[in-house]
Design a protein around this motif. Structure first.
Motif, PDB file in Angstrom:
ATOM      1  N   PHE A   7       0.833  -1.199   0.000  1.00  0.00           N
ATOM      2  CA  PHE A   7       0.000   0.000   0.000  1.00  0.00           C
ATOM      3  C   PHE A   7       0.871   1.253   0.000  1.00  0.00           C
ATOM      4  O   PHE A   7       0.514   2.268  -0.580  1.00  0.00           O
ATOM      5  CB  PHE A   7      -0.885   0.063   1.231  1.00  0.00           C
ATOM      6  N   PHE A   8       2.000   1.189   0.688  1.00  0.00           N
ATOM      7  CA  PHE A   8       2.776   2.385   0.961  1.00  0.00           C
ATOM      8  C   PHE A   8       4.136   2.438   0.269  1.00  0.00           C
ATOM      9  O   PHE A   8       4.715   3.504   0.156  1.00  0.00           O
ATOM     10  CB  PHE A   8       3.001   2.502   2.478  1.00  0.00           C
ATOM     11  N   ILE A   9       4.665   1.293  -0.160  1.00  0.00           N
ATOM     12  CA  ILE A   9       6.009   1.233  -0.723  1.00  0.00           C
ATOM     13  C   ILE A   9       5.913   0.681  -2.139  1.00  0.00           C
ATOM     14  O   ILE A   9       5.194  -0.282  -2.391  1.00  0.00           O
ATOM     15  CB  ILE A   9       6.916   0.314   0.132  1.00  0.00           C
ATOM     16  N   GLU A  10       6.663   1.269  -3.073  1.00  0.00           N
ATOM     17  CA  GLU A  10       6.620   0.778  -4.444  1.00  0.00           C
ATOM     18  C   GLU A  10       7.394  -0.532  -4.567  1.00  0.00           C
ATOM     19  O   GLU A  10       8.118  -0.935  -3.667  1.00  0.00           O
ATOM     20  CB  GLU A  10       7.134   1.851  -5.411  1.00  0.00           C
ATOM     21  N   THR A  11       7.236  -1.200  -5.700  1.00  0.00           N
ATOM     22  CA  THR A  11       7.674  -2.576  -5.898  1.00  0.00           C
ATOM     23  C   THR A  11       9.150  -2.816  -5.610  1.00  0.00           C
ATOM     24  O   THR A  11       9.496  -3.696  -4.818  1.00  0.00           O
ATOM     25  CB  THR A  11       7.360  -3.001  -7.347  1.00  0.00           C
ATOM     26  N   LEU A  12      10.017  -2.089  -6.268  1.00  0.00           N
ATOM     27  CA  LEU A  12      11.451  -2.345  -6.121  1.00  0.00           C
ATOM     28  C   LEU A  12      11.924  -2.112  -4.686  1.00  0.00           C
ATOM     29  O   LEU A  12      12.679  -2.922  -4.133  1.00  0.00           O
ATOM     30  CB  LEU A  12      12.245  -1.470  -7.096  1.00  0.00           C
TER      31      LEU A  12
END
Length: 105
Positions: A7-12
Protein backbone atom coordinates in the motif's frame (compact mmCIF):
# COMPACT_ATOMS: atom_id res chain seq x y z
CA UNK A 1 2.38 -8.62 5.10
CA UNK A 2 3.29 -7.86 1.46
CA UNK A 3 -0.18 -6.62 0.64
CA UNK A 4 -0.14 -4.14 3.51
CA UNK A 5 3.44 -3.00 2.80
CA UNK A 6 2.59 -2.63 -0.88
CA UNK A 7 0.00 0.00 0.00
CA UNK A 8 2.78 2.38 0.96
CA UNK A 9 6.01 1.23 -0.72
CA UNK A 10 6.62 0.78 -4.44
CA UNK A 11 7.67 -2.58 -5.90
CA UNK A 12 11.45 -2.34 -6.12
CA UNK A 13 11.87 -0.77 -2.69
CA UNK A 14 9.62 -3.38 -1.13
CA UNK A 15 11.64 -6.20 -2.64
CA UNK A 16 14.99 -4.68 -1.65
CA UNK A 17 13.80 -4.20 1.93
CA UNK A 18 12.13 -7.57 2.51
CA UNK A 19 13.70 -10.27 0.32
CA UNK A 20 17.04 -10.46 2.19
CA UNK A 21 15.11 -11.18 5.38
CA UNK A 22 12.21 -13.32 4.14
CA UNK A 23 13.81 -15.43 1.38
CA UNK A 24 16.30 -17.30 3.61
CA UNK A 25 13.49 -18.11 6.04
CA UNK A 26 11.23 -19.40 3.26
CA UNK A 27 14.03 -21.51 1.76
CA UNK A 28 15.00 -22.88 5.19
CA UNK A 29 11.40 -23.96 5.71
CA UNK A 30 11.66 -26.06 2.54
CA UNK A 31 9.65 -23.98 0.10
CA UNK A 32 10.77 -23.65 -3.51
CA UNK A 33 12.46 -20.28 -4.21
CA UNK A 34 10.90 -20.05 -7.69
CA UNK A 35 7.45 -20.55 -6.23
CA UNK A 36 8.16 -17.92 -3.59
CA UNK A 37 9.36 -15.45 -6.23
CA UNK A 38 6.21 -15.87 -8.30
CA UNK A 39 4.00 -15.58 -5.22
CA UNK A 40 5.92 -12.52 -4.03
CA UNK A 41 5.50 -10.66 -7.32
CA UNK A 42 1.81 -11.51 -7.44
CA UNK A 43 1.29 -10.23 -3.88
CA UNK A 44 3.23 -7.03 -4.50
CA UNK A 45 1.41 -6.28 -7.73
CA UNK A 46 -1.92 -6.97 -6.03
CA UNK A 47 -1.00 -4.51 -3.29
CA UNK A 48 -0.29 -1.83 -5.88
CA UNK A 49 -3.88 -1.95 -7.14
CA UNK A 50 -5.66 -2.56 -3.84
CA UNK A 51 -7.90 0.31 -2.76
CA UNK A 52 -7.74 2.72 -1.05
CA UNK A 53 -3.98 3.30 -0.99
CA UNK A 54 -2.65 1.34 -4.00
CA UNK A 55 -0.08 3.48 -5.78
CA UNK A 56 -1.08 2.36 -9.29
CA UNK A 57 -4.60 3.63 -8.66
CA UNK A 58 -3.23 7.15 -8.39
CA UNK A 59 -1.35 6.68 -11.65
CA UNK A 60 -4.54 5.60 -13.41
CA UNK A 61 -6.46 8.53 -11.92
CA UNK A 62 -3.83 11.00 -13.11
CA UNK A 63 -4.05 9.69 -16.68
CA UNK A 64 -7.84 9.90 -16.78
CA UNK A 65 -9.39 13.05 -18.21
CA UNK A 66 -12.40 13.03 -15.90
CA UNK A 67 -14.11 10.96 -13.23
CA UNK A 68 -13.67 10.36 -9.56
CA UNK A 69 -11.09 8.32 -7.73
CA UNK A 70 -13.92 6.12 -6.43
CA UNK A 71 -14.53 4.98 -10.01
CA UNK A 72 -10.90 3.88 -10.26
CA UNK A 73 -11.13 1.97 -6.97
CA UNK A 74 -14.34 0.23 -7.99
CA UNK A 75 -12.82 -0.66 -11.35
CA UNK A 76 -9.79 -2.26 -9.67
CA UNK A 77 -11.77 -4.46 -7.26
CA UNK A 78 -12.47 -7.33 -9.72
CA UNK A 79 -8.76 -7.54 -10.52
CA UNK A 80 -7.90 -7.63 -6.82
CA UNK A 81 -10.40 -10.46 -6.38
CA UNK A 82 -8.96 -12.48 -9.26
CA UNK A 83 -5.42 -11.97 -7.99
CA UNK A 84 -6.49 -13.06 -4.51
CA UNK A 85 -7.95 -16.25 -6.00
CA UNK A 86 -4.66 -16.82 -7.83
CA UNK A 87 -2.70 -16.38 -4.58
CA UNK A 88 -4.91 -18.97 -2.89
CA UNK A 89 -4.45 -21.35 -5.83
CA UNK A 90 -0.67 -20.92 -5.75
CA UNK A 91 -0.57 -21.64 -2.03
CA UNK A 92 -2.82 -24.69 -2.31
CA UNK A 93 -1.29 -25.98 -5.59
CA UNK A 94 2.36 -24.83 -5.80
CA UNK A 95 2.81 -26.97 -8.91
CA UNK A 96 0.90 -24.30 -10.87
CA UNK A 97 3.88 -21.98 -10.49
CA UNK A 98 6.46 -24.72 -10.93
CA UNK A 99 5.08 -26.44 -14.04
CA UNK A 100 6.72 -24.28 -16.71
CA UNK A 101 10.13 -24.05 -14.99
CA UNK A 102 10.00 -27.84 -14.63
CA UNK A 103 9.32 -28.26 -18.34
CA UNK A 104 12.22 -25.99 -19.26
CA UNK A 105 14.66 -27.90 -17.07
Amino acid sequence: MYIILGFFIETLSLMVITIPIVAPIIIALGFDPIWFGILLILLIEMALITPPVGLNLYVVQSVRKSGSFNDVMIGALPYVGFMLVMVVLLVVFPSLALYLPGVLN
